[in-house]
Scaffold this motif. Structure first.
Motif, mmCIF file in Angstrom:
data_model
loop_
_atom_site.group_PDB
_atom_site.id
_atom_site.type_symbol
_atom_site.label_atom_id
_atom_site.label_comp_id
_atom_site.label_asym_id
_atom_site.label_seq_id
_atom_site.Cartn_x
_atom_site.Cartn_y
_atom_site.Cartn_z
ATOM 1 N N ILE A 48 49.263 0.484 51.712
ATOM 2 C CA ILE A 48 49.416 1.752 52.420
ATOM 3 C C ILE A 48 48.814 2.866 51.566
ATOM 4 C CG2 ILE A 48 51.802 1.964 51.558
ATOM 5 C CD1 ILE A 48 50.538 3.269 54.959
ATOM 6 N N GLY A 65 56.444 2.343 50.708
ATOM 7 C CA GLY A 65 56.587 2.404 52.148
ATOM 8 C C GLY A 65 57.621 1.444 52.705
ATOM 9 N N VAL A 66 58.364 1.902 53.687
ATOM 10 C CA VAL A 66 59.395 1.192 54.454
ATOM 11 C C VAL A 66 60.628 0.928 53.589
ATOM 12 C CG1 VAL A 66 60.001 -0.814 55.862
ATOM 13 C CG2 VAL A 66 57.665 0.091 55.940
ATOM 14 N N ASN A 91 47.443 0.424 62.958
ATOM 15 C CA ASN A 91 48.564 -0.510 62.927
ATOM 16 C C ASN A 91 48.216 -1.765 62.140
ATOM 17 O OD1 ASN A 91 50.219 1.136 64.592
ATOM 18 N ND2 ASN A 91 49.049 0.464 66.383
ATOM 19 N N PRO A 149 58.408 1.143 61.486
ATOM 20 C CA PRO A 149 58.139 -0.256 61.173
ATOM 21 C C PRO A 149 58.958 -1.185 62.063
ATOM 22 C CG PRO A 149 59.646 0.668 59.565
ATOM 23 C CD PRO A 149 59.190 1.811 60.431
ATOM 24 N N VAL A 176 53.843 6.178 57.179
ATOM 25 C CA VAL A 176 54.500 5.021 57.808
ATOM 26 C C VAL A 176 55.444 5.465 58.914
ATOM 27 C CG1 VAL A 176 55.967 3.015 57.432
ATOM 28 C CG2 VAL A 176 54.319 3.690 55.677
ATOM 29 N N TRP A 177 55.061 5.143 60.147
ATOM 30 C CA TRP A 177 55.900 5.393 61.318
ATOM 31 C C TRP A 177 56.472 4.070 61.837
ATOM 32 C CZ3 TRP A 177 53.732 9.384 65.405
ATOM 33 C CH2 TRP A 177 53.495 10.604 64.779
ATOM 34 N N TYR A 213 53.653 -2.062 60.975
ATOM 35 C CA TYR A 213 53.833 -0.637 60.712
ATOM 36 C C TYR A 213 52.574 0.130 61.081
ATOM 37 C CZ TYR A 213 51.199 -1.730 56.451
ATOM 38 O OH TYR A 213 50.240 -2.165 55.567
ATOM 39 N N THR A 214 52.736 1.425 61.286
ATOM 40 C CA THR A 214 51.625 2.332 61.564
ATOM 41 C C THR A 214 51.372 3.204 60.344
ATOM 42 O OG1 THR A 214 52.353 2.431 63.873
ATOM 43 C CG2 THR A 214 50.757 4.064 63.171
ATOM 44 N N ASP A 215 50.096 3.402 60.009
ATOM 45 C CA ASP A 215 49.698 4.412 59.024
ATOM 46 C C ASP A 215 49.054 5.550 59.804
ATOM 47 O OD1 ASP A 215 48.841 5.936 56.914
ATOM 48 O OD2 ASP A 215 47.280 4.548 56.262
ATOM 49 N N LEU A 239 56.145 -2.201 51.099
ATOM 50 C CA LEU A 239 54.806 -1.644 50.895
ATOM 51 C C LEU A 239 54.776 -0.935 49.549
ATOM 52 C CD1 LEU A 239 54.148 -0.227 54.481
ATOM 53 C CD2 LEU A 239 53.754 -2.537 53.599
ATOM 54 N N SER A 290 61.604 4.009 58.799
ATOM 55 C CA SER A 290 60.368 4.733 58.498
ATOM 56 C C SER A 290 60.481 5.508 57.193
ATOM 57 C CB SER A 290 60.054 5.719 59.621
ATOM 58 O OG SER A 290 59.855 5.075 60.850
#
Length: 532
Positions: free
Chosen positions: A62, A37-38, A104, A76, A73-74, A89-91, A56, A30
């Motif tokens: 993102i 991101g990631v 997601n 991944p 980003v939570w 991944y979650t935003d 990302l 994360s």
């Protein structure tokens, strides 16, 4: 026999998702509000790891402008099937109070280095989504569901739904396949299939000291799931003697030689505060399967030294301590906040050999900060830079920042004062309370270049300054580095988290111009060194 030394990914690298593709191992972690991101690290022996890429890399993948601290980003989930890498991944747009806005997405690539696709929207029902590729060709998404209702379990279980590659969307019924165990806070689902069983691995207990890895299994993907009778299979709770605390949020990988390893989240608390300024890190534990088909940790607990797999050694060159900004691009170890690098605020071109940052919003901003920083990855470290800056008023600042989030930081900076001209001072914020922990600002009028340094030793932070980079003078008191941590960022009111922290300490360079004139500063180098 070679050993794995944990954490294998030190510093802020939480929520590991590990896979193997032929002889290559990858771990995705994360990044929250930090851009790009990631993080994806690479290894060929599980002992040595290098930071490889950030998939990302575009705002279209993102968009985090305005995201809260520890949003973005939570958790991944990286997977691979039939020549394609899949990254879920979650935003997270909000996560404090009763509600969580969690969107997601899925991106894909034929090569781990990309290019990665534009995102496919999946759902928003909860966080920690994970994609499972079944041996019949079908693909399934699992994620925890968030229940905001009073009197309900907020962590409402694990949802299952089929994903259609042909239609690029989720299809079919949504089923809640697992409500969790008595540990509660059931999240981080990953599905595996072995010997006719579907194994559902989850994290429970919350991502703090009670964190744990739990396991359940079923002959059918939609359950019912039988809980492992010895759950949790990994936890550090009530084991204060262990170096690796917070053990939880795991994922599994099998080596080419049939050995099994669990990648999991951990933290190393400072004493006596019990705060983790290095954030949540990633460790590996060796595993085995019992005769009755349950997963067990070799040694039974989170260990620092772990037997490595029987694979050829594959080391990587060390990361250079000093960046002179002579390359076309910034080092992969630098990140920005919420926003990609663009020439209107950060450039290596306008003055070759220097990093130029144009001042934008304050350190409190969740929109447009001009801040470039890297993770702190060791308890003892130094960071040093030299800056050329010509401030014209007190709203213009540039310097060296030790940063957790918009409410927690220490900032050694150059600015301007009406009485003494160009000057040096320190700003701080602790849970949003602003302070200036120096009695008087130091005049540096007439000095074009100024050297700034931070020395970190566990819970202590001391700033220094120099005219020449050789002779250093301490400025301000010894500061409490333990406040730059998840634990200090947390504000819990009657069971509701009004402030949460999931990242870790960063150190780097930043510029502010609160007048809106975009005054720039030039940094000649940045040096980060870890000490024994």
């Amino acid at each position: 026999m070679p050993k794995i030394t944990n954490p294998v990914l030190p510093g802020f690298n939480p929520d590991p998702s590990i896979i193997r593709v032929k002889d290559d191992y990858y771990i995705a972690t994360s990044t929250f509000e930090w851009f790009p991101g990631v993080q994806i690290h690479h290894s060929r022996d599980l002992v040595h790891w290098e930071l490889l890429t950030h998939p990302l890399s575009k705002q279209s993948q993102i968009d985090m402008i305005g995201n809260p601290d520890s949003g973005g980003v939570w958790a991944p989930c990286l997977s691979y099937d039939n020549g394609t890498f899949y990254l879920i991944y979650t935003d997270v747009k909000s996560h404090s109070g009763g509600f969580k806005d969690t969107h997601n997405y899925l991106v894909t690539a034929s090569d781990i280095m990309g290019p990665w696709s534009e995102p496919i929207y999946l759902n928003s029902s909860g966080f920690d989504p994970s994609l499972f590729h079944d041996d019949d060709g079908r693909k399934w998404l699992v994620n925890m569901v968030w229940d905001h209702r009073k009197g309900k379990n907020s962590f409402g279980g694990i949802l299952l739904q089929q994903y259609s590659v042909e239609e690029s969307r989720l299809i079919g019924p949504i089923q809640n396949i697992f409500k969790g165990t008595a540990l509660g806070l059931t999240e981080a689902p990953h599905l595996y299939k072995k010997d006719g069983y579907y194994y559902l691995m989850t994290a429970e207990g919350g991502t703090r000291l009670k964190h744990a890895v739990t396991m359940a299994r079923s002959r059918s993907i939609d359950g019912p799931y039988e809980v492992d009778p010895t759950n949790p299979i990994l936890t550090s709770y009530e084991k204060p003697e262990l170096t690796l605390q917070k053990a939880g949020h795991g994922s599994l990988v099998e080596t080419q030689t049939g050995e099994w390893y669990l990648a999991h989240l951990c933290g190393r608390p400072l004493k006596p505060s019990e705060n983790c300024n290095l954030g949540r890190e990633t460790a590996l534990q060796k595993c085995y399967w019992t005769e009755d088909g349950w997963l067990r940790i070799v040694g039974g607990e989170a260990q620092v030294e772990v037997e490595a797999p029987d694979l050829p050694t594959h080391a990587f060159p060390p990361v250079a301590a000093k960046d002179d900004f002579n390359e076309e691009n910034l080092s992969i170890h630098f990140n920005s906040l919420r926003f990609p690098l663009e020439e209107d605020w950060v450039t290596l071109k306008e003055r070759p050999g220097y990093l130029r940052l144009f001042g934008r919003e304050s350190l409190n901003s969740v929109h447009h900060q001009s801040l470039i920083a890297r993770r702190q990855q060791a308890f003892k470290a130094t960071a040093e830079t030299v800056v050329e800056f010509k401030p014209e008023n007190f709203q213009q600042m540039a310097g060296l920042v030790y940063y957790y989030n918009t409410k927690n930081y220490y900032y050694l900076h150059i600015s301007h004062d009406e009485e003494i001209g160009k000057c040096l001072g320190i700003l701080s914020s602790n849970r949003g309370l602003y302070d200036e922990p120096v009695d008087e600002r130091i005049s540096i009028e007439g000095v074009e270049r100024y050297y700034l340094k931070a020395v970190l030793s566990y819970s202590d932070l001391q700033f220094y300054y120099s005219h020449d980079g050789e002779e250093w003078t301490a400025i301000g008191p010894v500061l409490d580095a333990s406040t730059i941590s998840d634990e200090n960022a947390e504000i819990n009111v009657n069971g509701y988290f009004l402030g949460q922290g999931f990242t870790g300490a960063y150190i780097g360079m930043c510029v502010q111009d609160l007048s809106g004139q975009k005054k720039h500063a030039d940094f000649d180098y940045f040096k980060y060194e870890e000490m024994k």
